[in-house]
Scaffold this motif. Structure first.
Motif, PDB file in Angstrom:
ATOM      1  N   UNK A   1      -2.837  56.122 -10.357  1.00  0.00           N
ATOM      2  CA  UNK A   1      -1.605  56.911 -10.418  1.00  0.00           C
ATOM      3  C   UNK A   1      -0.437  56.092  -9.861  1.00  0.00           C
ATOM      4  N   UNK A   2       0.796  56.337 -10.335  1.00  0.00           N
ATOM      5  CA  UNK A   2       1.946  55.525  -9.907  1.00  0.00           C
ATOM      6  C   UNK A   2       2.171  55.520  -8.400  1.00  0.00           C
ATOM      7  N   UNK A   3       1.845  56.606  -7.711  1.00  0.00           N
ATOM      8  CA  UNK A   3       2.114  56.685  -6.273  1.00  0.00           C
ATOM      9  C   UNK A   3       1.423  55.582  -5.489  1.00  0.00           C
ATOM     10  N   UNK A   4       0.319  55.068  -6.001  1.00  0.00           N
ATOM     11  CA  UNK A   4      -0.406  54.014  -5.302  1.00  0.00           C
ATOM     12  C   UNK A   4       0.408  52.746  -5.134  1.00  0.00           C
ATOM     13  N   UNK A   5       1.384  52.539  -6.009  1.00  0.00           N
ATOM     14  CA  UNK A   5       2.217  51.334  -5.914  1.00  0.00           C
ATOM     15  C   UNK A   5       3.242  51.445  -4.797  1.00  0.00           C
ATOM     16  N   UNK A   6       3.490  52.653  -4.301  1.00  0.00           N
ATOM     17  CA  UNK A   6       4.543  52.863  -3.313  1.00  0.00           C
ATOM     18  C   UNK A   6       4.007  53.164  -1.914  1.00  0.00           C
ATOM     19  N   UNK A   7       2.686  53.191  -1.766  1.00  0.00           N
ATOM     20  CA  UNK A   7       2.112  53.380  -0.433  1.00  0.00           C
ATOM     21  C   UNK A   7       2.217  52.066   0.338  1.00  0.00           C
ATOM     22  N   UNK A   8       1.933  52.154   1.641  1.00  0.00           N
ATOM     23  CA  UNK A   8       1.927  50.910   2.437  1.00  0.00           C
ATOM     24  C   UNK A   8       0.654  50.837   3.249  1.00  0.00           C
ATOM     25  N   UNK A   9      -0.196  49.833   2.972  1.00  0.00           N
ATOM     26  CA  UNK A   9      -0.024  48.849   1.897  1.00  0.00           C
ATOM     27  C   UNK A   9      -0.217  49.491   0.521  1.00  0.00           C
ATOM     28  N   UNK A  10       0.156  48.752  -0.513  1.00  0.00           N
ATOM     29  CA  UNK A  10      -0.084  49.238  -1.863  1.00  0.00           C
ATOM     30  C   UNK A  10      -1.571  49.453  -2.095  1.00  0.00           C
ATOM     31  N   UNK A  11      -1.915  50.496  -2.840  1.00  0.00           N
ATOM     32  CA  UNK A  11      -3.313  50.864  -3.037  1.00  0.00           C
ATOM     33  C   UNK A  11      -3.947  50.036  -4.149  1.00  0.00           C
ATOM     34  N   UNK A  12      -4.953  49.256  -3.789  1.00  0.00           N
ATOM     35  CA  UNK A  12      -5.772  48.592  -4.799  1.00  0.00           C
ATOM     36  C   UNK A  12      -6.651  49.657  -5.446  1.00  0.00           C
ATOM     37  N   UNK A  13      -6.687  49.673  -6.775  1.00  0.00           N
ATOM     38  CA  UNK A  13      -7.341  50.788  -7.448  1.00  0.00           C
ATOM     39  C   UNK A  13      -7.902  50.376  -8.798  1.00  0.00           C
ATOM     40  N   UNK A  14      -8.774  51.219  -9.334  1.00  0.00           N
ATOM     41  CA  UNK A  14      -9.258  51.066 -10.698  1.00  0.00           C
ATOM     42  C   UNK A  14      -8.450  52.037 -11.552  1.00  0.00           C
ATOM     43  N   UNK A  15      -7.674  51.499 -12.459  1.00  0.00           N
ATOM     44  CA  UNK A  15      -6.758  52.320 -13.251  1.00  0.00           C
ATOM     45  C   UNK A  15      -7.429  52.851 -14.510  1.00  0.00           C
TER      46      UNK A  15
END
Length: 349
Positions: free
Chosen positions: A281-295
């Motif tokens: 989800x887009x919100x993962x790019x704006x967390x700190x740190x950015x969320x490493x994820x399986x899209x």
């Protein structure tokens, strides 16, 4: 004195302005090829000038089509499902088709109510993430439909579009092993959700293939929400922890909640706790740190589902079950401790 509402332009108004017959206007609007370019241009300019809009209800009564599709998803507030809806809407709009979107809130009764509403609206077909285990309305639905999401696995003979969960979990477990986290804790959804079982099964298969006992993995479960992830992470931190301190979370909202719990405990991510999400989800790019994820390919699922549904409505061959691949999105929430793991392993021999 106030003017009354402007009278709606008719096809006769368009024909008079373009200097052609009403039937010519109708053929242009229907996309007929047997119209000269000059006449088509005049009609389209007249349509723009008069603001004419086709009466889709009348067209539908003549053609047997309403020009509308239904979409029933479990939670429209979840950014992943919003992406699915956006993909479906964009694809439907290409064919001048409207999309009616409903949220079942993971409730079988609400889902049944929405399906009845779609029948009453005389939609041409529907895309559904089935909540009910037996889906009693399936045989009575009486319209073309396509299933989406993990829940579709309960209906193996039904046309469906979804993420390749097994491939996605392998991607996640491979990057965890590569970064020195071969036995992460798992944060899963409720036992009632099929997605949980699919995720856990794929993790177990990966562990067995790498000669890792899956029973050593810590497992916490909660709702697929930020607060659910926060509480589950709190329980993990409060208990004994075996192996590297990494968590593979089956939903990005939960992963964001887990990151909050780490901070509340006075710890840091990824220095103290590594977190890998799942959804993209887009919100993962704006967390700190950015969320490493399986899209997961949410928008593409919506697009393909509409395409499959339109093919089914048109009587073209069914597509069967479609699994779309997922991808790794690397940001900053997953530490690389592979060097220290290698040192410890060598020292223990």
């Amino acid at each position: 004195m106030k003017n009354g509402p402007r009278q709606r332009a008719t096809i006769i108004d368009v024909a008079e302005r373009a200097g052609v017959s009403k039937s010519t206007v109708a053929r242009v609007l229907a996309g007929s090829a047997s119209i000269s370019d000059e006449a088509r241009d005049r009609v389209l300019k007249a349509v723009a000038a008069t603001g004419y809009e086709r009466n889709h209800l009348a067209v539908g009564m003549r053609s047997g089509r309403s020009g509308m599709l239904g979409l029933v998803i479990p939670d429209i507030t979840n950014p992943f499902w919003a992406e699915v809806a956006r993909g479906a809407q964009d694809r439907a709009a290409k064919d001048d088709i409207s999309l009616l979107v409903f949220s079942s809130d993971w409730d079988a009764g609400t889902e049944a109510t929405h399906l009845r509403a779609l029948r009453r609206a005389r939609v041409d077909g529907a895309i559904i993430n089935p909540v009910a285990d037996n889906f009693d309305d399936l045989d009575r639905f009486g319209l073309p439909f396509v299933f989406i999401g993990s829940s579709a696995e309960r209906f193996p003979d039904t046309l469906s579009v979804g993420s390749d969960i097994a491939q996605a979990v392998r991607l996640g477990m491979d990057i965890l092993v590569e970064r020195g986290h071969p036995a992460p804790a798992l944060m899963l959804g409720p036992r009632s959700r099929l997605a949980r079982a699919r995720f856990l099964r794929a993790v177990h298969e990966h562990c067995i293939a790498r000669d890792i006992d899956p029973d050593i993995l810590l497992v916490e479960e909660s709702d697929y929400t930020v607060e659910g992830g926060r509480k589950a992470m709190g329980r993990l931190l409060a208990g004994p922890w075996r192996g590297s301190r990494a968590v593979f979370v089956a939903n990005d909202l939960m992963a964001l909640g887990a990151m909050i719990a780490v901070r509340e405990a006075g710890l840091r991510c990824p220095e103290d706790i590594s977190i890998l999400g799942f959804d993209g989800i887009p919100a993962g790019a704006f967390s700190w740190p950015g969320l490493t994820t399986i899209e997961k390919p949410g928008r593409q699922i919506g697009i393909r589902a509409v395409e499959c549904l339109l093919d089914q409505i048109a009587g073209r061959p069914e597509h069967g079950r479609i699994f779309l691949p997922c991808r790794l999105v690397e940001r900053g929430s997953l530490a690389d401790v592979s060097a220290s793991v290698a040192v410890r392993t060598a020292a223990g021999r």
